[in-house]
Write a protein that holds these residues in place. Structure first.
Motif, mmCIF file in Angstrom:
data_model
loop_
_atom_site.group_PDB
_atom_site.id
_atom_site.type_symbol
_atom_site.label_atom_id
_atom_site.label_comp_id
_atom_site.label_asym_id
_atom_site.label_seq_id
_atom_site.Cartn_x
_atom_site.Cartn_y
_atom_site.Cartn_z
ATOM 1 N N GLU A 111 29.701 -12.121 62.849
ATOM 2 C CA GLU A 111 30.532 -11.881 61.657
ATOM 3 C C GLU A 111 31.563 -10.810 61.979
ATOM 4 O O GLU A 111 31.245 -9.823 62.652
ATOM 5 N N HIS A 127 22.658 -13.459 59.932
ATOM 6 C CA HIS A 127 23.240 -14.812 60.006
ATOM 7 C C HIS A 127 22.739 -15.423 61.313
ATOM 8 O O HIS A 127 23.192 -15.028 62.395
ATOM 9 N N ASN A 153 25.186 -4.770 49.736
ATOM 10 C CA ASN A 153 24.908 -6.121 50.242
ATOM 11 C C ASN A 153 23.667 -5.915 51.109
ATOM 12 O O ASN A 153 23.748 -5.319 52.181
ATOM 13 N N HIS A 174 20.563 -8.247 55.904
ATOM 14 C CA HIS A 174 20.456 -9.693 56.114
ATOM 15 C C HIS A 174 20.898 -10.058 57.520
ATOM 16 O O HIS A 174 21.457 -9.226 58.247
ATOM 17 N N HIS A 216 22.109 -6.547 59.245
ATOM 18 C CA HIS A 216 23.225 -5.680 58.837
ATOM 19 C C HIS A 216 23.293 -5.549 57.322
ATOM 20 O O HIS A 216 22.646 -6.292 56.597
ATOM 21 N N ASN A 275 33.734 -15.481 54.004
ATOM 22 C CA ASN A 275 33.089 -15.048 52.752
ATOM 23 C C ASN A 275 33.960 -13.999 52.092
ATOM 24 O O ASN A 275 34.715 -13.293 52.780
ATOM 25 N N VAL A 284 33.111 -10.662 49.686
ATOM 26 C CA VAL A 284 31.998 -9.877 49.140
ATOM 27 C C VAL A 284 32.572 -8.786 48.236
ATOM 28 O O VAL A 284 33.423 -8.001 48.674
ATOM 29 N N VAL A 335 28.213 -12.203 47.068
ATOM 30 C CA VAL A 335 28.829 -12.898 48.200
ATOM 31 C C VAL A 335 29.314 -14.261 47.705
ATOM 32 O O VAL A 335 28.530 -15.048 47.182
ATOM 33 N N PHE A 354 33.342 -15.865 60.130
ATOM 34 C CA PHE A 354 32.188 -16.224 60.966
ATOM 35 C C PHE A 354 32.594 -17.298 61.978
ATOM 36 O O PHE A 354 33.407 -18.171 61.647
ATOM 37 N N ALA A 378 35.012 -11.491 55.014
ATOM 38 C CA ALA A 378 34.303 -11.640 56.293
ATOM 39 C C ALA A 378 34.578 -13.021 56.873
ATOM 40 O O ALA A 378 34.778 -13.986 56.127
ATOM 41 N N GLN A 426 25.971 -3.643 53.924
ATOM 42 C CA GLN A 426 27.152 -2.880 53.522
ATOM 43 C C GLN A 426 26.836 -2.169 52.209
ATOM 44 O O GLN A 426 26.088 -2.712 51.387
HETATM 45 C C1 GLV Z 1 28.623 -9.860 54.738
HETATM 46 O O1 GLV Z 1 27.865 -9.283 55.489
HETATM 47 C C2 GLV Z 1 28.538 -11.284 54.536
HETATM 48 O O2 GLV Z 1 27.621 -11.863 55.133
HETATM 49 O O3 GLV Z 1 29.351 -11.876 53.830
#
Ligand code: GLV
Ligand code: MN
Length: 223
Positions: free
Chosen positions: A122, A117, A112, A115, A161, A102, A104, A83, A177, A175, A163
């Motif tokens: 996102e 946020h 990934n 995790h 979540h 981000n 990724v 990331v 946010f 991504a 990936q």
């Molecule tokens: C993807 O899930 C990110 O957090 O960049």
């Protein structure tokens, strides 16, 4: 001649709606800005909710541009993913604007890991490859789908979540946010590599496994 009459008082339920329900309709993350911009002074000695602004005469056009997402990150690690963050810590022009992005990158099979946020919803678009994207609700329902280039996903704020690249070649996702600094809690690191460590007896009970399973996982994360 027009006469001025007193406005009727709004019914009680309408007042209740405005006071109680309207704030619930807000899905805002960071607060709204109070000026055009507030380029972060990352070296300021005071720390508020966000960063203090650079004095306007010191603001340059370059403060509003960032090329840090151009290059593939280092994906030669155990997860096979990387990331690269484009948040306020590296792009001070985002300060007080409530957004960040981000990049990724994934090797074939790269993940990934699960995790959260804590401060942002996102959304993302797959640029290259085929990606399994999933998140779990607070009722432990998994929503997931395999996406190809050009397809988008959304992860509601605060939900776990992940990936996984399910294609044959590398994959790339961009991504976005609704926070200048969404924060990230990677569950495997948080649970098995915290400082100081979570006591093993907490984890053995939580996961219903022997201590050697817990110390085995901890050793993978270097603690
Ligand atoms: C993807 O899930 C990110 O957090 O960049
Ligand atoms: Mn994420």
């Amino acid at each position: 001649m027009a006469t001025i009459t007193a406005l009727p008082r709004p019914p009680f339920f309408m007042i209740l709606f405005l006071i109680v329900l309207l704030p619930l309709a807000c899905r805002c993350a960071d607060p709204d800005p109070l000026q055009d911009f507030c380029v972060a002074n990352l070296n300021a000695s005071i720390f508020v909710n966000g960063f203090p602004c650079k004095p306007v005469p010191e603001v340059k056009s370059d403060d509003f541009f960032f090329n840090g997402l151009r290059k593939e990150g280092n994906i030669t690690n155990v997860f096979g993913s990387n990331v690269t963050a484009g948040n306020v810590l590296v792009f001070p022009g985002l300060n007080a604007l409530g957004i960040s992005m981000n990049r990724v990158d994934f090797t074939p099979g790269g993940v990934n890991p699960p995790h959260i946020h804590p401060r942002a919803t996102e959304t993302g678009v797959v640029i290259k490859g085929r990606l399994l994207v999933g998140f779990m609700t607070t009722s432990n329902v998994l929503h997931s789908k395999v996406l190809k280039a050009g397809e988008m996903f959304v992860i509601p704020r605060g939900l776990v979540h992940f990936q996984r690249n399910v294609g044959k070649g590398k994959a790339l996702v961009i991504a976005a946010f609704n926070s200048q600094l969404p924060g990230i809690v990677v569950l495997s690191f948080t649970l098995f590599a915290s400082t100081p460590p979570i006591p093993n007896d907490v984890l053995t009970k939580a996961f219903q496994v022997d201590e050697k399973v817990i110390s085995g996982i901890k050793s993978k994360f270097g603690s």
